[in-house]
Design an enzyme around this catalytic site. Sequence first.
Site, PDB file in Angstrom:
ATOM      1  N   ASP A  43      18.101  81.098  17.376  1.00 52.80           N
ATOM      2  CA  ASP A  43      17.288  81.152  18.774  1.00 52.80           C
ATOM      3  C   ASP A  43      17.333  79.307  18.990  1.00 52.80           C
ATOM      4  O   ASP A  43      16.171  78.662  18.766  1.00 52.80           O
ATOM      5  CB  ASP A  43      16.040  81.549  18.497  1.00 52.80           C
ATOM      6  CG  ASP A  43      15.382  81.736  19.715  1.00 52.80           C
ATOM      7  OD1 ASP A  43      15.792  82.168  20.678  1.00 52.80           O
ATOM      8  OD2 ASP A  43      13.853  81.730  19.465  1.00 52.80           O
ATOM      9  N   ASN A  71      16.591  78.205  23.150  1.00 53.45           N
ATOM     10  CA  ASN A  71      15.350  78.442  22.230  1.00 53.45           C
ATOM     11  C   ASN A  71      14.455  79.211  23.195  1.00 53.45           C
ATOM     12  O   ASN A  71      14.317  78.953  24.303  1.00 53.45           O
ATOM     13  CB  ASN A  71      14.841  77.246  21.788  1.00 53.45           C
ATOM     14  CG  ASN A  71      13.406  77.641  20.978  1.00 53.45           C
ATOM     15  OD1 ASN A  71      12.250  77.716  21.778  1.00 53.45           O
ATOM     16  ND2 ASN A  71      13.571  78.057  19.786  1.00 53.45           N
ATOM     17  N   ARG A  79      15.374  89.130  18.383  1.00 50.78           N
ATOM     18  CA  ARG A  79      15.426  90.389  17.865  1.00 50.78           C
ATOM     19  C   ARG A  79      15.921  91.428  18.982  1.00 50.78           C
ATOM     20  O   ARG A  79      16.626  92.479  18.602  1.00 50.78           O
ATOM     21  CB  ARG A  79      13.922  90.848  17.418  1.00 50.78           C
ATOM     22  CG  ARG A  79      13.599  90.150  15.963  1.00 50.78           C
ATOM     23  CD  ARG A  79      11.905  90.573  15.697  1.00 50.78           C
ATOM     24  NE  ARG A  79      11.639  89.751  14.504  1.00 50.78           N
ATOM     25  CZ  ARG A  79      10.588  89.440  14.022  1.00 50.78           C
ATOM     26  NH1 ARG A  79       9.497  89.917  14.847  1.00 50.78           N
ATOM     27  NH2 ARG A  79      10.211  88.962  12.895  1.00 50.78           N
ATOM     28  N   ASP A  97      13.679  83.111   6.781  1.00 50.91           N
ATOM     29  CA  ASP A  97      13.122  82.450   5.317  1.00 50.91           C
ATOM     30  C   ASP A  97      12.734  83.411   4.368  1.00 50.91           C
ATOM     31  O   ASP A  97      12.243  83.023   3.605  1.00 50.91           O
ATOM     32  CB  ASP A  97      12.038  81.334   5.880  1.00 50.91           C
ATOM     33  CG  ASP A  97      11.456  81.971   6.951  1.00 50.91           C
ATOM     34  OD1 ASP A  97      11.003  83.264   7.073  1.00 50.91           O
ATOM     35  OD2 ASP A  97      10.618  81.169   7.795  1.00 50.91           O
ATOM     36  N   ASP A 182       5.276  91.309  17.168  1.00 52.97           N
ATOM     37  CA  ASP A 182       5.870  92.454  16.285  1.00 52.97           C
ATOM     38  C   ASP A 182       4.839  93.641  16.294  1.00 52.97           C
ATOM     39  O   ASP A 182       5.113  94.792  16.155  1.00 52.97           O
ATOM     40  CB  ASP A 182       5.719  91.902  14.878  1.00 52.97           C
ATOM     41  CG  ASP A 182       4.797  91.139  14.290  1.00 52.97           C
ATOM     42  OD1 ASP A 182       3.756  90.875  14.975  1.00 52.97           O
ATOM     43  OD2 ASP A 182       4.960  90.587  13.227  1.00 52.97           O
TER      44      ASP A 182
END
Length: 668
Positions: A43, A71, A79, A97, A182
């Site tokens: 991204d 970005n 996603r 990460d 999310d």
Amino acid sequence: MATPTVSVIIAAYNAMPYLTRCLESVVEQTIGQSALEVIVVNDGSTDGTPDELERFAGLYPKLIRVFHQENSGGPSAPRNVGLGHARGEYVFFLDADDWLGTETLERMVAMSRENGTDIVLGKMVGVNGRGLPASMFKSTQPKTDVFHSRVYWALNPLKLFRRELIEKNNLRFPTGLPIGEDQPFTALAYLAAKGGISVIADYDCLFCTLRDDGGNTTSRTKGSEPRLRFLPTMIDLLLENVPPGRDRDHLAHRHLTIEVQNLLAHISREPADEADKTLARLADTIEPLWHEGINDHLSAMARLRLYLVRHKMLDESMELLRFERSLAKRKVSTPVLVENGRIYARYPFFRDPEHVVPDECYDVTDAIGVRHHVSRVELTGSTLHLAGHGYLHRVETRDVTTELVLRERDTKVEYRLPVRHTETPGLGSDEDEGVYVYDNAGFEAAIDIDTAADGKPLADGLWDISLAIGAQSAVREVRIGSKRAKNLSGKPETQVVQTVKGNRAATVYTTKPFGNYTLDLGEQKHKVARHLLIDSARWSANDNSELVISGHSTLTAFPEGELTAVLTSDSGESAAFTAERTPHTELFTIRVQVGRLTPGLWTGELRLGTAWSVPLPPLPLTLEAAKWRKGGKPWYAKSIPSKGKTKSFALRVDKVDLVRAVLGRLSR
């Protein structure tokens, strides 16, 4: 091209050096690379992320696909791009990460397929101080749903989803939210998961890192404004998709506690005039979810916090926030007031004449900690003796009214028995820096099977044992046994006891998985017969007419003289022989005086009293016939193969036929 089992979707933004371990954990999955496809969307990274992605794509060209884009400002867009390219039966979202346990995807897919579930949560482990939801991972749950578990407290998408569920319900991540993007996706997936949800709690599936540079999305996005943007989205989602009632309240609980508490922390950093406006917005936002009955689902602290927020009491809300922070650092729990059977925590503004806050915001009666320990459990004769201690956390043991409670599991019939209160000097000194004293928390109790039912014998059944711990008019009931002395194993101990109703089977045991004591009367779960075992049979070395049967009993106790071998002839005669017990062992010996038996075919069984019996096993075929003389005439006894499929004891006893014996010798 074969359809992969799992599509792993990774949104990556300036993810070095964490990205390397992330990708390594995926390619090393025990499910096998042939079952995977890895879709990574860069991204607009400005560090070494693009180069590292291309390096891995070169190493694993059939496994990893990389997409580069400008970005987007958050993980939602990448996603969604990943979902647009996914072909797998399942989808797993992984942050760049974080990394996976080696067996994670194999275990998750197996869990879903075995139980037909649409979503699988795997236990998450925080790394470098990362805080993560944990309440849903107390135990593995093969199949549950969003309304009967704590899965809703984990609204991140780092889970295994059946891709059909996502596509059938047109689920995508909203792109207009700087944080919390999310939550709508995961919440809607939970609600749509008609096949159910699985939870893996016995394996560390996902390791989530708190980045050294503070680069995690949530940590980078400060202030209350972005949180006040996604919270209304979630509240509207619940109002639109879940009818009023218990189910909605269960989900609302999360937002009315976690989100409200987090927002207050951000409000505390704002100037007073802005903070006042933000609190008012928060109060208006949560109002549609709040109703009087929802208090039953909330802790006292949450009730108090919501009361202050709903009434837009900024100064008081900030003071409560400071109190909570100091409480988290202290080693002493908040003092309580006991009044008319209720227990109230002395949180800020309790009965403060300048702040009219209802007592129900402080009522911790149903949540007060109940401490207990069992030091003795012993069934002697028809009486079960118990001892230990029990107290209510922060309630001094004055005016103690503790009782023992017996409750039959199926019928719910219950009896309350008195206990003898005993002193427990120093109890409580190891918690709360010894501020609270529980010096009269001990109890001794006796459950007499013959009289425990209000003076009458207890009926057969499973009698669960609890303590109704009472002090200063407050009473809380707790099942006992989970905390007990090390010498109390909790394993079932079955015995036969003499009672006014005759011999009765009684077993004291602890339940699984909680380890609480139950008294089994009448062999509901624990059978007596399986404790009676025959080990061997042989002819006595000193008396040819004596058969010695050796065995052992794993019963803890049984009445003396009532274990017998009973033999019955084909003519209907019977003879009984009492077992001799070896002191301080499980062993017993039965000496069968075969010479007392009349001619015939004798079968036998081992009996305990008149209620229990097990067939005697067949004598060894290698056991030679026994011979002796009685009344001057020769006799014999020999084992006969039993007829039918079931092998059992069969012994032929008779006089020796002298004519046949002589003819037999002459024919040799």
